[in-house]
Design a protein around this motif. Structure first.
Motif, PDB file in Angstrom:
ATOM      1  N   LEU A  41       0.835  -1.195   0.000  1.00  0.00           N
ATOM      2  CA  LEU A  41       0.000   0.000   0.000  1.00  0.00           C
ATOM      3  C   LEU A  41       0.871   1.247   0.000  1.00  0.00           C
ATOM      4  CD1 LEU A  41      -2.515  -1.049   2.795  1.00  0.00           C
ATOM      5  CD2 LEU A  41      -2.794  -1.316   0.341  1.00  0.00           C
ATOM      6  N   SER A  42       0.444   2.262  -0.738  1.00  0.00           N
ATOM      7  CA  SER A  42       1.117   3.558  -0.703  1.00  0.00           C
ATOM      8  C   SER A  42       0.190   4.544  -0.014  1.00  0.00           C
ATOM      9  CB  SER A  42       1.429   4.048  -2.113  1.00  0.00           C
ATOM     10  OG  SER A  42       2.374   3.213  -2.717  1.00  0.00           O
ATOM     11  N   LEU A  43       0.706   5.205   0.987  1.00  0.00           N
ATOM     12  CA  LEU A  43      -0.094   6.149   1.765  1.00  0.00           C
ATOM     13  C   LEU A  43       0.573   7.514   1.761  1.00  0.00           C
ATOM     14  CD1 LEU A  43      -0.734   3.862   4.860  1.00  0.00           C
ATOM     15  CD2 LEU A  43      -2.269   4.246   2.940  1.00  0.00           C
ATOM     16  N   GLY A  44      -0.231   8.544   1.870  1.00  0.00           N
ATOM     17  CA  GLY A  44       0.286   9.903   1.991  1.00  0.00           C
ATOM     18  C   GLY A  44      -0.006  10.442   3.381  1.00  0.00           C
ATOM     19  N   PHE A  45       0.979  11.064   3.988  1.00  0.00           N
ATOM     20  CA  PHE A  45       0.829  11.665   5.314  1.00  0.00           C
ATOM     21  C   PHE A  45       1.240  13.126   5.241  1.00  0.00           C
ATOM     22  CE2 PHE A  45       1.444   7.165   6.253  1.00  0.00           C
ATOM     23  CZ  PHE A  45       0.457   6.943   7.191  1.00  0.00           C
ATOM     24  N   PRO A  46       0.665  13.977   6.079  1.00  0.00           N
ATOM     25  CA  PRO A  46       1.010  15.398   6.009  1.00  0.00           C
ATOM     26  C   PRO A  46       2.458  15.692   6.383  1.00  0.00           C
ATOM     27  CG  PRO A  46      -0.571  14.992   7.784  1.00  0.00           C
ATOM     28  CD  PRO A  46      -0.403  13.711   7.047  1.00  0.00           C
ATOM     29  N   HIS A  47       3.027  14.946   7.322  1.00  0.00           N
ATOM     30  CA  HIS A  47       4.424  15.153   7.719  1.00  0.00           C
ATOM     31  C   HIS A  47       4.927  13.936   8.482  1.00  0.00           C
ATOM     32  CE1 HIS A  47       2.708  16.256  11.613  1.00  0.00           C
ATOM     33  NE2 HIS A  47       1.946  17.127  10.970  1.00  0.00           N
ATOM     34  N   ALA A  48       6.225  13.917   8.741  1.00  0.00           N
ATOM     35  CA  ALA A  48       6.880  12.747   9.336  1.00  0.00           C
ATOM     36  C   ALA A  48       6.377  12.434  10.743  1.00  0.00           C
ATOM     37  CB  ALA A  48       8.388  12.950   9.356  1.00  0.00           C
ATOM     38  N   PHE A  49       5.941  13.438  11.477  1.00  0.00           N
ATOM     39  CA  PHE A  49       5.465  13.177  12.840  1.00  0.00           C
ATOM     40  C   PHE A  49       4.233  12.277  12.833  1.00  0.00           C
ATOM     41  CE2 PHE A  49       7.509  17.407  13.250  1.00  0.00           C
ATOM     42  CZ  PHE A  49       8.594  16.987  14.004  1.00  0.00           C
ATOM     43  N   VAL A  50       3.360  12.449  11.839  1.00  0.00           N
ATOM     44  CA  VAL A  50       2.173  11.605  11.732  1.00  0.00           C
ATOM     45  C   VAL A  50       2.577  10.181  11.357  1.00  0.00           C
ATOM     46  CG1 VAL A  50      -0.028  11.285  10.530  1.00  0.00           C
ATOM     47  CG2 VAL A  50       0.730  13.579  11.131  1.00  0.00           C
ATOM     48  N   VAL A  51       3.567  10.046  10.455  1.00  0.00           N
ATOM     49  CA  VAL A  51       4.076   8.719  10.096  1.00  0.00           C
ATOM     50  C   VAL A  51       4.609   8.013  11.343  1.00  0.00           C
ATOM     51  CG1 VAL A  51       5.794   7.442   8.765  1.00  0.00           C
ATOM     52  CG2 VAL A  51       4.658   9.417   7.753  1.00  0.00           C
ATOM     53  N   MET A  52       5.432   8.719  12.109  1.00  0.00           N
ATOM     54  CA  MET A  52       6.031   8.132  13.311  1.00  0.00           C
ATOM     55  C   MET A  52       4.967   7.760  14.345  1.00  0.00           C
ATOM     56  SD  MET A  52       9.396  10.459  13.736  1.00  0.00           S
ATOM     57  CE  MET A  52      10.268  10.991  12.285  1.00  0.00           C
ATOM     58  N   GLU A  53       3.945   8.589  14.463  1.00  0.00           N
ATOM     59  CA  GLU A  53       2.863   8.284  15.396  1.00  0.00           C
ATOM     60  C   GLU A  53       2.117   7.017  14.950  1.00  0.00           C
ATOM     61  OE1 GLU A  53      -1.128  10.284  17.360  1.00  0.00           O
ATOM     62  OE2 GLU A  53      -0.180  11.272  15.653  1.00  0.00           O
ATOM     63  N   HIS A  54       1.844   6.891  13.659  1.00  0.00           N
ATOM     64  CA  HIS A  54       1.168   5.698  13.152  1.00  0.00           C
ATOM     65  C   HIS A  54       2.021   4.449  13.380  1.00  0.00           C
ATOM     66  CE1 HIS A  54      -1.766   8.337  11.284  1.00  0.00           C
ATOM     67  NE2 HIS A  54      -2.461   7.260  10.942  1.00  0.00           N
ATOM     68  N   LEU A  55       3.317   4.540  13.119  1.00  0.00           N
ATOM     69  CA  LEU A  55       4.197   3.403  13.361  1.00  0.00           C
ATOM     70  C   LEU A  55       4.161   2.986  14.826  1.00  0.00           C
ATOM     71  CD1 LEU A  55       7.311   4.347  11.212  1.00  0.00           C
ATOM     72  CD2 LEU A  55       5.721   2.466  10.808  1.00  0.00           C
ATOM     73  N   GLN A  56       4.194   3.958  15.705  1.00  0.00           N
ATOM     74  CA  GLN A  56       4.160   3.663  17.138  1.00  0.00           C
ATOM     75  C   GLN A  56       2.847   2.993  17.521  1.00  0.00           C
ATOM     76  OE1 GLN A  56       4.037   7.046  19.749  1.00  0.00           O
ATOM     77  NE2 GLN A  56       5.011   5.916  21.403  1.00  0.00           N
ATOM     78  N   ARG A  57       1.737   3.518  17.020  1.00  0.00           N
ATOM     79  CA  ARG A  57       0.427   2.957  17.389  1.00  0.00           C
ATOM     80  C   ARG A  57       0.164   1.595  16.760  1.00  0.00           C
ATOM     81  NH1 ARG A  57      -3.843   7.789  18.307  1.00  0.00           N
ATOM     82  NH2 ARG A  57      -2.508   9.025  19.646  1.00  0.00           N
ATOM     83  N   MET A  58       0.873   1.272  15.653  1.00  0.00           N
ATOM     84  CA  MET A  58       0.757  -0.059  15.054  1.00  0.00           C
ATOM     85  C   MET A  58       1.647  -1.065  15.767  1.00  0.00           C
ATOM     86  SD  MET A  58       0.522   0.427  10.915  1.00  0.00           S
ATOM     87  CE  MET A  58       2.191   0.991  10.754  1.00  0.00           C
TER      88      MET A  58
END
Length: 142
Positions: A41-58
């Motif tokens: 899957l390819s996803l778009g995020f507004p910035h790296a902090f949101v990516v890092m938050e998603h990784l942490q919550r997964m």
């Protein structure tokens, strides 16, 4: 960023799984008839902090025992800026915000516990036709 700020690097996510090893893992664990599939899957995020938050919550943080316990704020901000520059995606023309592209792979693995009702392979040499018998081959002479 970590090399500049802290003088070294450490891993921040868990080890990556090789797709070909998943079926072997199922078989080694005692399952039969393993089936493995993968989605990218390819996803778009507004910035790296949101990516890092998603990784942490997964739960995709690093589970290694010898990992660095904490990343400093300067390193975190620097890594976010570098990530923003390296993985900038195409922004939506209707929105003014840029996005960064991230891809992830989901691996589906299915295995069955052994049971006498499962199909079993035929005995070696019990075939009635040759493997290539149904194949059409064409040869052209020039």
């Amino acid at each position: 960023a970590e090399m500049e700020r802290d003088g070294g690097v450490s891993s921040h996510v868990g080890p990556f799984v090789d797709f070909s090893d998943v079926g072997s893992l199922l078989t080694t664990a005692g399952f039969t008839l393993p089936t493995v599939d993968i989605d990218t899957l390819s996803l778009g995020f507004p910035h790296a902090f949101v990516v890092m938050e998603h990784l942490q919550r997964m739960g995709e943080g690093n589970a290694s025992l010898n990992r660095r316990k904490r990343v400093g704020v300067e390193t975190f901000l620097s890594a976010a800026c570098i990530h923003q520059e390296m993985y900038r995606g195409e922004s939506d023309p209707e929105e003014e915000e840029e996005c960064i592209e991230t891809s992830l792979q989901i691996i589906y693995a299915i295995g069955w516990t052994p049971h006498e009702s499962q199909p079993q392979p035929s005995a070696r040499g019990s075939g009635k036709a040759k493997l290539g018998a149904g194949m059409v081959t064409s040869t052209t002479k020039e």
